[in-house]
Scaffold this motif. Structure first.
Motif, mmCIF file in Angstrom:
data_model
loop_
_atom_site.group_PDB
_atom_site.id
_atom_site.type_symbol
_atom_site.label_atom_id
_atom_site.label_comp_id
_atom_site.label_asym_id
_atom_site.label_seq_id
_atom_site.Cartn_x
_atom_site.Cartn_y
_atom_site.Cartn_z
ATOM 1 N N HIS A 132 3.369 -0.528 -4.949
ATOM 2 C CA HIS A 132 1.932 -0.469 -5.202
ATOM 3 C C HIS A 132 1.350 0.875 -4.794
ATOM 4 C CE1 HIS A 132 -2.370 -1.124 -4.512
ATOM 5 N NE2 HIS A 132 -2.299 -2.155 -5.330
ATOM 6 N N GLY A 133 1.840 1.431 -3.672
ATOM 7 C CA GLY A 133 1.207 2.644 -3.150
ATOM 8 C C GLY A 133 -0.213 2.329 -2.695
ATOM 9 N N ILE A 134 -1.041 3.368 -2.577
ATOM 10 C CA ILE A 134 -2.411 3.153 -2.117
ATOM 11 C C ILE A 134 -3.288 2.573 -3.224
ATOM 12 C CG2 ILE A 134 -4.476 4.263 -1.174
ATOM 13 C CD1 ILE A 134 -2.167 4.058 0.791
ATOM 14 N N ILE A 135 -3.294 3.191 -4.405
ATOM 15 C CA ILE A 135 -4.165 2.702 -5.482
ATOM 16 C C ILE A 135 -3.442 2.604 -6.830
ATOM 17 C CG2 ILE A 135 -6.363 3.388 -4.462
ATOM 18 C CD1 ILE A 135 -6.263 5.949 -6.102
ATOM 19 N N ALA A 136 -2.109 2.606 -6.809
ATOM 20 C CA ALA A 136 -1.311 2.385 -8.024
ATOM 21 C C ALA A 136 -1.692 3.343 -9.160
ATOM 22 C CB ALA A 136 -1.445 0.933 -8.486
ATOM 23 N N ILE A 137 -1.753 4.620 -8.854
ATOM 24 C CA ILE A 137 -2.108 5.627 -9.855
ATOM 25 C C ILE A 137 -1.102 5.644 -10.990
ATOM 26 C CG2 ILE A 137 -2.350 8.114 -10.261
ATOM 27 C CD1 ILE A 137 -3.406 8.367 -7.398
ATOM 28 N N SER A 138 0.177 5.562 -10.673
ATOM 29 C CA SER A 138 1.218 5.609 -11.700
ATOM 30 C C SER A 138 1.037 4.514 -12.730
ATOM 31 C CB SER A 138 2.603 5.474 -11.048
ATOM 32 O OG SER A 138 2.844 6.503 -10.124
ATOM 33 N N ASN A 139 0.692 3.320 -12.270
ATOM 34 C CA ASN A 139 0.513 2.199 -13.193
ATOM 35 C C ASN A 139 -0.684 2.407 -14.099
ATOM 36 O OD1 ASN A 139 2.327 -0.396 -12.706
ATOM 37 N ND2 ASN A 139 2.132 0.725 -10.793
ATOM 38 N N ASP A 147 3.737 8.946 -2.499
ATOM 39 C CA ASP A 147 3.486 10.309 -2.026
ATOM 40 C C ASP A 147 2.082 10.802 -2.359
ATOM 41 O OD1 ASP A 147 6.149 10.403 -1.199
ATOM 42 O OD2 ASP A 147 6.825 11.200 -3.124
ATOM 43 N N THR A 148 1.290 9.987 -3.056
ATOM 44 C CA THR A 148 -0.005 10.456 -3.549
ATOM 45 C C THR A 148 -1.054 10.612 -2.442
ATOM 46 O OG1 THR A 148 -0.541 8.155 -4.134
ATOM 47 C CG2 THR A 148 0.312 9.573 -5.888
ATOM 48 N N PHE A 149 -0.814 9.997 -1.283
ATOM 49 C CA PHE A 149 -1.729 10.141 -0.144
ATOM 50 C C PHE A 149 -0.920 10.218 1.148
ATOM 51 C CE2 PHE A 149 -4.430 8.180 -3.324
ATOM 52 C CZ PHE A 149 -5.641 8.842 -3.165
ATOM 53 N N HIS A 150 -1.459 10.935 2.111
ATOM 54 C CA HIS A 150 -0.945 10.833 3.476
ATOM 55 C C HIS A 150 -1.423 9.492 4.030
ATOM 56 C CE1 HIS A 150 0.167 15.057 3.469
ATOM 57 N NE2 HIS A 150 -1.070 15.390 3.107
ATOM 58 N N THR A 151 -0.596 8.862 4.846
ATOM 59 C CA THR A 151 -1.006 7.578 5.419
ATOM 60 C C THR A 151 -0.673 7.514 6.898
ATOM 61 O OG1 THR A 151 1.116 6.534 4.840
ATOM 62 C CG2 THR A 151 -0.681 6.344 3.238
ATOM 63 N N TYR A 152 -1.417 6.673 7.583
ATOM 64 C CA TYR A 152 -1.118 6.358 8.974
ATOM 65 C C TYR A 152 -0.908 4.861 9.056
ATOM 66 C CZ TYR A 152 -1.708 5.272 13.897
ATOM 67 O OH TYR A 152 -1.507 4.793 15.157
ATOM 68 N N ALA A 204 2.583 1.670 2.511
ATOM 69 C CA ALA A 204 2.816 2.914 1.777
ATOM 70 C C ALA A 204 2.923 4.101 2.734
ATOM 71 C CB ALA A 204 1.699 3.147 0.770
ATOM 72 N N ALA A 205 4.019 4.837 2.602
ATOM 73 C CA ALA A 205 4.225 6.058 3.381
ATOM 74 C C ALA A 205 5.050 7.011 2.545
ATOM 75 C CB ALA A 205 4.931 5.756 4.707
ATOM 76 N N GLN A 206 4.798 8.282 2.669
ATOM 77 C CA GLN A 206 5.452 9.269 1.827
ATOM 78 C C GLN A 206 6.968 9.202 1.945
ATOM 79 O OE1 GLN A 206 3.375 12.887 3.057
ATOM 80 N NE2 GLN A 206 2.182 12.819 1.185
ATOM 81 N N GLY A 207 7.630 9.187 0.787
ATOM 82 C CA GLY A 207 9.085 9.171 0.742
ATOM 83 C C GLY A 207 9.725 7.824 0.973
ATOM 84 N N THR A 208 8.906 6.754 1.137
ATOM 85 C CA THR A 208 9.456 5.426 1.403
ATOM 86 C C THR A 208 9.130 4.479 0.255
ATOM 87 O OG1 THR A 208 7.500 4.584 2.557
ATOM 88 C CG2 THR A 208 9.109 5.820 3.864
ATOM 89 N N TYR A 209 9.972 3.463 0.111
ATOM 90 C CA TYR A 209 9.796 2.459 -0.937
ATOM 91 C C TYR A 209 10.051 1.088 -0.316
ATOM 92 C CZ TYR A 209 9.613 6.388 -4.092
ATOM 93 O OH TYR A 209 9.234 7.558 -4.713
#
Length: 299
Positions: free
Chosen positions: A76-83, A195-200, A159-164
């Motif tokens: 999903h990521g943060i806001i599912a831009i790819s979809n 990877d579309t956003f930095h996350t904490y 969601a975190a960069q480089g992780t799935y």
């Protein structure tokens, strides 16, 4: 007309509108698919895709336009831009790659209760994510297809960069819908989405994590702690300019079962999960730039 009379008239009109879209005939619009998805072809979406270097949609197998398909997308990521680019619009050329399919993206049912937002997403051909709605859409004419980002709000919090890291282990409703309608399941991987956003991501035992869980339970959507870039650089909420690659796997044929048993659901879920893992193995070396660790089903 006085200001009071105008205000009263607008209030009454809004109440009538809300009744129409929540409990009236308008509440069926997200399942009827009678709205023409004219906004899908807006040029602005191609401009949006161009923001992400090399954004592309990859087909690994042909899809028979006489079939019915339930695309299951990860992560999903943060806001599912790819979809949005691949399936909510024609920015990446879905109709040219998969001719003859009548594709619908699914979203929260509550989005169809919001004035203006409802008409906007209906004009993109979107439908509700409810199980009955999905079953109704997929029981329609041949060529119907629906996209479901099954991890939803829970996955956005991971969601975190480089992780799935996927939320899939107990998500079996989509499998039951596929069995009830005979729709083929199509696994989809969106490389670069996380990877579309930095996350904490706070510790699961922290107060911040507890608040985020409560908000998700109450409102149905997540509030991940994230940031991107600003309009002129620095910090902001504009997505980072990273490559996006959406890979559509081969369809998993599903025999229609009017009342599937739990055992049948579990068996198909296992088949689907194995197909998703294979899609990852077959494609990560080509498209998984920046991957830090392998795809994992963590929930």
């Amino acid at each position: 007309m006085s200001q009071f009379e105008l205000s009263s008239a607008l209030t009454i009109a809004l109440l009538i509108y809300l009744a129409y879209v929540v409990v009236g005939p308008g509440s069926k619009a997200d399942a009827s698919c009678t709205w023409k998805p004219t906004f899908r072809k807006w040029q602005i979406w191609k401009s949006m895709a161009a923001y992400f270097p090399g954004a592309r949609l990859i087909k690994t197998a042909d899809l028979d336009p006489t079939g019915r398909y339930l695309f299951v997308s990860h992560p999903h990521g943060i806001i599912a831009i790819s979809n949005w680019l691949a399936f909510g619009t024609e920015a990446l050329g879905f109709s040219k790659l998969f001719p003859g399919l009548d594709l619908r993206c699914s979203t929260l049912t509550s989005n169809f209760w919001m004035p203006g937002v409802r008409e906007y997403i209906l004009s993109h051909g979107m439908c509700g994510v409810g199980r009955d709605t999905l079953a109704h859409v997929l029981s329609g004419k041949p060529g119907r297809a629906v996209v479901l980002v099954v991890g939803g709000a829970s996955e956005a919090l991971l969601a975190a960069q480089g992780t799935y890291d996927l939320v899939l282990r107990n998500r079996k409703g989509f499998v039951r819908v596929a069995l009830q309608t005979g729709a083929s399941l199509v696994p989809v991987l969106s490389y670069g989405e996380t990877d579309t956003f930095h996350t904490y991501i706070p510790s699961p035992s922290s107060r911040a994590a507890a608040v985020m869980r409560v908000l998700k339970q109450v409102f149905g959507f997540s509030t991940p702690l994230c940031w991107g870039t600003g309009l002129f650089g620095g910090w902001g909420m504009i997505a980072l300019q990273v490559p996006l690659t959406v890979v559509v796997g081969a369809p998993i044929k599903v025999e229609k079962v009017a009342k599937p048993t739990d055992e049948q659901v579990a068996a198909l879920h296992k088949t689907y999960t194995e197909a998703l893992q294979k899609l990852w193995t077959d494609t990560v070396d080509n498209y998984g730039k920046g991957v830090k660790r392998p795809l994992a089903i963590v929930q």
